[in-house]
Design an enzyme around this catalytic site. Structure first.
Site, PDB file in Angstrom:
ATOM      1  N   THR A  18       0.827  -1.214   0.000  1.00 29.52           N
ATOM      2  CA  THR A  18       0.000   0.000   0.000  1.00 29.52           C
ATOM      3  C   THR A  18       0.862   1.265   0.000  1.00 29.52           C
ATOM      4  O   THR A  18       1.892   1.318   0.670  1.00 29.52           O
ATOM      5  CB  THR A  18      -0.907   0.006   1.250  1.00 29.52           C
ATOM      6  OG1 THR A  18      -1.628  -1.224   1.281  1.00 29.52           O
ATOM      7  CG2 THR A  18      -1.880   1.168   1.223  1.00 29.52           C
ATOM      8  N   PRO A  47       0.717   5.834  -0.072  1.00 25.38           N
ATOM      9  CA  PRO A  47      -0.139   6.930   0.370  1.00 25.38           C
ATOM     10  C   PRO A  47      -1.238   7.257  -0.649  1.00 25.38           C
ATOM     11  O   PRO A  47      -2.338   7.652  -0.284  1.00 25.38           O
ATOM     12  CB  PRO A  47       0.833   8.109   0.519  1.00 25.38           C
ATOM     13  CG  PRO A  47       2.167   7.472   0.749  1.00 25.38           C
ATOM     14  CD  PRO A  47       2.154   6.177   0.002  1.00 25.38           C
ATOM     15  N   GLU A  93      -6.337  -5.834   3.754  1.00 33.02           N
ATOM     16  CA  GLU A  93      -6.243  -6.922   2.755  1.00 33.02           C
ATOM     17  C   GLU A  93      -7.465  -6.953   1.832  1.00 33.02           C
ATOM     18  O   GLU A  93      -8.002  -8.012   1.503  1.00 33.02           O
ATOM     19  CB  GLU A  93      -5.986  -8.272   3.443  1.00 33.02           C
ATOM     20  CG  GLU A  93      -4.612  -8.218   4.121  1.00 33.02           C
ATOM     21  CD  GLU A  93      -4.064  -9.552   4.573  1.00 33.02           C
ATOM     22  OE1 GLU A  93      -4.234 -10.536   3.859  1.00 33.02           O
ATOM     23  OE2 GLU A  93      -3.425  -9.571   5.636  1.00 33.02           O
ATOM     24  N   GLU A  98     -15.787  -3.562  -0.104  1.00 28.87           N
ATOM     25  CA  GLU A  98     -16.182  -3.235  -1.487  1.00 28.87           C
ATOM     26  C   GLU A  98     -15.354  -4.079  -2.467  1.00 28.87           C
ATOM     27  O   GLU A  98     -15.878  -4.586  -3.460  1.00 28.87           O
ATOM     28  CB  GLU A  98     -15.974  -1.737  -1.770  1.00 28.87           C
ATOM     29  CG  GLU A  98     -16.934  -0.801  -1.046  1.00 28.87           C
ATOM     30  CD  GLU A  98     -16.611  -0.609   0.429  1.00 28.87           C
ATOM     31  OE1 GLU A  98     -15.473  -0.893   0.849  1.00 28.87           O
ATOM     32  OE2 GLU A  98     -17.515  -0.191   1.174  1.00 28.87           O
TER      33      GLU A  98
HETATM   34  C1  LIG Z   1      -3.699  -1.133  10.550  1.00 28.87           C
HETATM   35  C2  LIG Z   1      -3.437  -1.371   9.086  1.00 28.87           C
HETATM   36  C3  LIG Z   1      -2.490  -2.324   8.703  1.00 28.87           C
HETATM   37  C4  LIG Z   1      -2.199  -2.517   7.341  1.00 28.87           C
HETATM   38  N1  LIG Z   1      -1.183  -3.379   6.983  1.00 28.87           N
HETATM   39  C5  LIG Z   1      -0.752  -3.388   5.682  1.00 28.87           C
HETATM   40  C6  LIG Z   1       0.418  -4.125   5.310  1.00 28.87           C
HETATM   41  O1  LIG Z   1       1.048  -4.806   6.136  1.00 28.87           O
HETATM   42  N2  LIG Z   1       0.832  -4.058   4.023  1.00 28.87           N
HETATM   43  C7  LIG Z   1       0.189  -3.313   3.089  1.00 28.87           C
HETATM   44  O2  LIG Z   1       0.641  -3.275   1.940  1.00 28.87           O
HETATM   45  N3  LIG Z   1      -0.944  -2.623   3.398  1.00 28.87           N
HETATM   46  C8  LIG Z   1      -1.418  -2.638   4.681  1.00 28.87           C
HETATM   47  N4  LIG Z   1      -2.543  -1.919   5.024  1.00 28.87           N
HETATM   48  C9  LIG Z   1      -3.240  -1.160   3.993  1.00 28.87           C
HETATM   49  C10 LIG Z   1      -4.637  -1.676   3.673  1.00 28.87           C
HETATM   50  O3  LIG Z   1      -4.560  -2.895   2.967  1.00 28.87           O
HETATM   51  C11 LIG Z   1      -5.365  -0.568   2.903  1.00 28.87           C
HETATM   52  O4  LIG Z   1      -5.655   0.455   3.830  1.00 28.87           O
HETATM   53  C12 LIG Z   1      -6.618  -1.030   2.211  1.00 28.87           C
HETATM   54  O5  LIG Z   1      -6.309  -1.915   1.160  1.00 28.87           O
HETATM   55  C13 LIG Z   1      -7.431   0.142   1.633  1.00 28.87           C
HETATM   56  O6  LIG Z   1      -6.624   1.015   0.921  1.00 28.87           O
HETATM   57  P1  LIG Z   1      -6.714   2.611   1.230  1.00 28.87           P
HETATM   58  O7  LIG Z   1      -6.593   2.758   2.701  1.00 28.87           O
HETATM   59  O8  LIG Z   1      -5.723   3.310   0.384  1.00 28.87           O
HETATM   60  O9  LIG Z   1      -8.180   3.020   0.812  1.00 28.87           O
HETATM   61  P2  LIG Z   1      -8.649   3.451  -0.675  1.00 28.87           P
HETATM   62  O10 LIG Z   1      -8.123   2.484  -1.665  1.00 28.87           O
HETATM   63  O11 LIG Z   1      -8.335   4.885  -0.867  1.00 28.87           O
HETATM   64  O12 LIG Z   1     -10.225   3.281  -0.569  1.00 28.87           O
HETATM   65  C14 LIG Z   1     -11.068   4.271   0.044  1.00 28.87           C
HETATM   66  C15 LIG Z   1     -12.505   3.810  -0.084  1.00 28.87           C
HETATM   67  O13 LIG Z   1     -12.881   3.741  -1.475  1.00 28.87           O
HETATM   68  C16 LIG Z   1     -13.387   2.454  -1.774  1.00 28.87           C
HETATM   69  N5  LIG Z   1     -13.069   2.103  -3.164  1.00 28.87           N
HETATM   70  C17 LIG Z   1     -11.867   2.219  -3.785  1.00 28.87           C
HETATM   71  N6  LIG Z   1     -11.958   1.771  -5.044  1.00 28.87           N
HETATM   72  C18 LIG Z   1     -13.246   1.361  -5.233  1.00 28.87           C
HETATM   73  C19 LIG Z   1     -13.980   0.803  -6.319  1.00 28.87           C
HETATM   74  N7  LIG Z   1     -13.398   0.530  -7.492  1.00 28.87           N
HETATM   75  N8  LIG Z   1     -15.305   0.530  -6.142  1.00 28.87           N
HETATM   76  C20 LIG Z   1     -15.889   0.764  -4.946  1.00 28.87           C
HETATM   77  N9  LIG Z   1     -15.253   1.300  -3.875  1.00 28.87           N
HETATM   78  C21 LIG Z   1     -13.949   1.571  -4.023  1.00 28.87           C
HETATM   79  C22 LIG Z   1     -12.724   1.523  -0.771  1.00 28.87           C
HETATM   80  O14 LIG Z   1     -13.456   0.314  -0.612  1.00 28.87           O
HETATM   81  C23 LIG Z   1     -12.740   2.392   0.476  1.00 28.87           C
HETATM   82  O15 LIG Z   1     -14.009   2.333   1.095  1.00 28.87           O
HETATM   83  C24 LIG Z   1      -2.890  -1.767   6.368  1.00 28.87           C
HETATM   84  C25 LIG Z   1      -3.865  -0.841   6.758  1.00 28.87           C
HETATM   85  C26 LIG Z   1      -4.123  -0.615   8.092  1.00 28.87           C
HETATM   86  C27 LIG Z   1      -5.119   0.438   8.479  1.00 28.87           C
END
Ligand SMILES: Cc1cc2nc3c(=O)[nH]c(=O)nc-3n(C[C@H](O)[C@H](O)[C@H](O)COP(=O)(O)OP(=O)(O)OC[C@H]3O[C@@H](n4cnc5c(N)ncnc54)[C@H](O)[C@@H]3O)c2cc1C
Length: 386
Positions: free
Chosen positions: A127, A129, A368, A372
């Site tokens: 992931t 920013p 993970e 959605e």
């Molecule tokens: C405590 C914690 C631990 C984590 N650990 C890891 C890790 O070890 N390694 C790693 O790589 N990542 C890790 N993550 C990241 C995590 O996997 C992501 O936060 C998650 O995949 C969502 O990505 P985002 O936060 O960028 O949200 P975004 O992708 O910005 O999504 C925002 C919203 O938009 C929605 N959305 C986006 N695209 C669509 C679509 N096409 N249709 C409908 N809805 C959509 C999403 O469902 C969500 O509700 C961690 C996150 C947290 C909070």
């Protein structure tokens, strides 16, 4: 063959993790959670029990079990605490498994014994920013080959297990070129912790999983040897999709544990707590809440058992893993809300486990792959929005 009844060896594992969670994790986790401290001693003991090596062959220091065994352990840990459970989940599903599945013999020999022993932790940096869902589109981290070294520039967000004292290696997904179809070529590169040019930012202040380790990482001219490429160049996208499919089953097992933990806590509480001249457990409104919670935990368990059984049998799991993750994370969230309600004001107090469950449940619908994303995957597997 995995049926609905555990084999004697599986039941033995389940029981030993249940006892470990009750006797070792439960007494200490409340204070660690309150202080936001990583559970080093618990992790070290889990390492000695062999939990980090459950699905790894013995020749690499593992226990020679399978992914189902890992999920059984995760469910039992999740019943008591999610910070500990996610440390194991991320350490194995996201950390160890990509090295085990795609690593060269030398990479496996270098990393797996220590990782399986819980002496070192591995993290998975996917992931960024700019976005986790559209991760390929949002990826800005780049790696270029220079004098036999990969030079990495970019940043990663929310990376679990990336900043502990025992973090050993981080698998970093980076753009390494352009494919023949014009899409970015993504590869995975192993970056040992402490490599110059890798900066681990201070830990996040999180709503839940307070005793787990999560950091933002930045890479500024971070150089590692060319041999640190994980598997083939350009296979990073396929590697992380497969890693996440498996990981979703593991998160589903952990979520089932949280959902079941809410039932355990609620059954105990309604027997003790009195109102209107007797235990509140005699009120049918609360009995029905607990019955519904038990149904959700049961359904969640069936969903992850099914997905894990297919995975172990080598069958496709994309849809089943998404169904399991969606079912179990919804169960965890719903059960945490209801358990907190059953506890009344005490449910809002950190000294009770249900308050922790409430804070820990939400991320299960996000990490993970959000709910959605799970629905998108299921729809795609049904031939919709192709
Ligand atoms: C405590 C914690 C631990 C984590 N650990 C890891 C890790 O070890 N390694 C790693 O790589 N990542 C890790 N993550 C990241 C995590 O996997 C992501 O936060 C998650 O995949 C969502 O990505 P985002 O936060 O960028 O949200 P975004 O992708 O910005 O999504 C925002 C919203 O938009 C929605 N959305 C986006 N695209 C669509 C679509 N096409 N249709 C409908 N809805 C959509 C999403 O469902 C969500 O509700 C961690 C996150 C947290 C909070």
């Amino acid at each position: 063959m995995i049926g609905f009844r555990l084999e004697a060896e599986q039941e033995e594992l389940r029981k030993s993790v249940e006892e470990f969670a009750r006797d070792v994790v439960a007494p200490v986790i409340g204070d660690l959670y309150e202080r936001g401290e990583f559970p080093y001693d618990v992790v070290s003991r889990m390492g000695r029990m062999g939990l980090f090596g459950l699905p790894v062959a013995e020749e690499y220091g593992g226990m020679g079990g399978d992914y189902f065994a890992l999920c059984l352990a995760l469910e039992e840990l999740g019943r008591v605490d999610s910070s500990v459970a996610i440390t194991l989940e991320a350490g194995v599903s996201l950390g160890i498994m990509p090295i085990y599945r795609y690593g060269t013999e030398a990479q496996k020999r270098e990393w797996l014994p220590r990782l399986c022993a819980g002496e070192a932790l591995a993290a998975f940096g996917l992931t960024e920013p700019g976005g986790g869902t559209d991760v390929a589109g949002a990826m800005r981290t780049r790696a270029r080959l220079e004098d036999g070294h990969w030079v990495i520039d970019g940043s990663k967000s929310f990376i679990t297990n990336s900043g502990t004292d025992i973090t050993g290696v981080i698998a970093v997904a980076a753009i390494t070129g352009t494919m023949s179809d014009g899409k970015p070529e993504i590869s995975t590169i192993l970056v040992p912790s402490g490599t110059p040019g890798l900066t681990v930012a201070k830990k996040y202040s999180k709503v839940g999983w307070a005793a787990s380790d999560t950091h933002e990482l930045s890479f500024d001219g971070c150089r590692v040897p060319e041999e640190n490429l994980l598997g083939e160049r350009g296979r990073g996208y396929a590697q992380f999709l497969a890693t996440l499919d498996e990981g979703r089953i593991a998160v589903a097992a952990l979520s089932t544990g949280l959902a079941q933990g809410c039932v355990d806590e609620s059954v105990g509480y309604v027997r003790d707590r009195k109102a209107f001249g007797g235990p509140i457990g005699r009120f049918q409104a609360l009995q029905f809440k607990i019955s519904d919670m038990e149904v959700r935990a049961h359904n969640a368990r069936l969903a992850w058992y099914h997905a894990a059984a297919r995975l172990v049998a080598g069958e496709p799991v994309k849809k089943e893993a998404a169904i399991a993750k969606l079912t179990a994370s919804d169960a965890a969230m719903d059960n945490a809300r209801e358990a907190t309600q059953i506890f009344g004001g005490y449910g809002f107090m950190n000294e009770f486990a249900v308050g922790r469950f409430y804070r820990d449940a939400k991320i299960l619908e996000i990490g993970e792959g959000t709910s959605e994303v799970q629905r998108m995957l299921i729809a795609r597997e049904l031939g919709l929005n192709a």
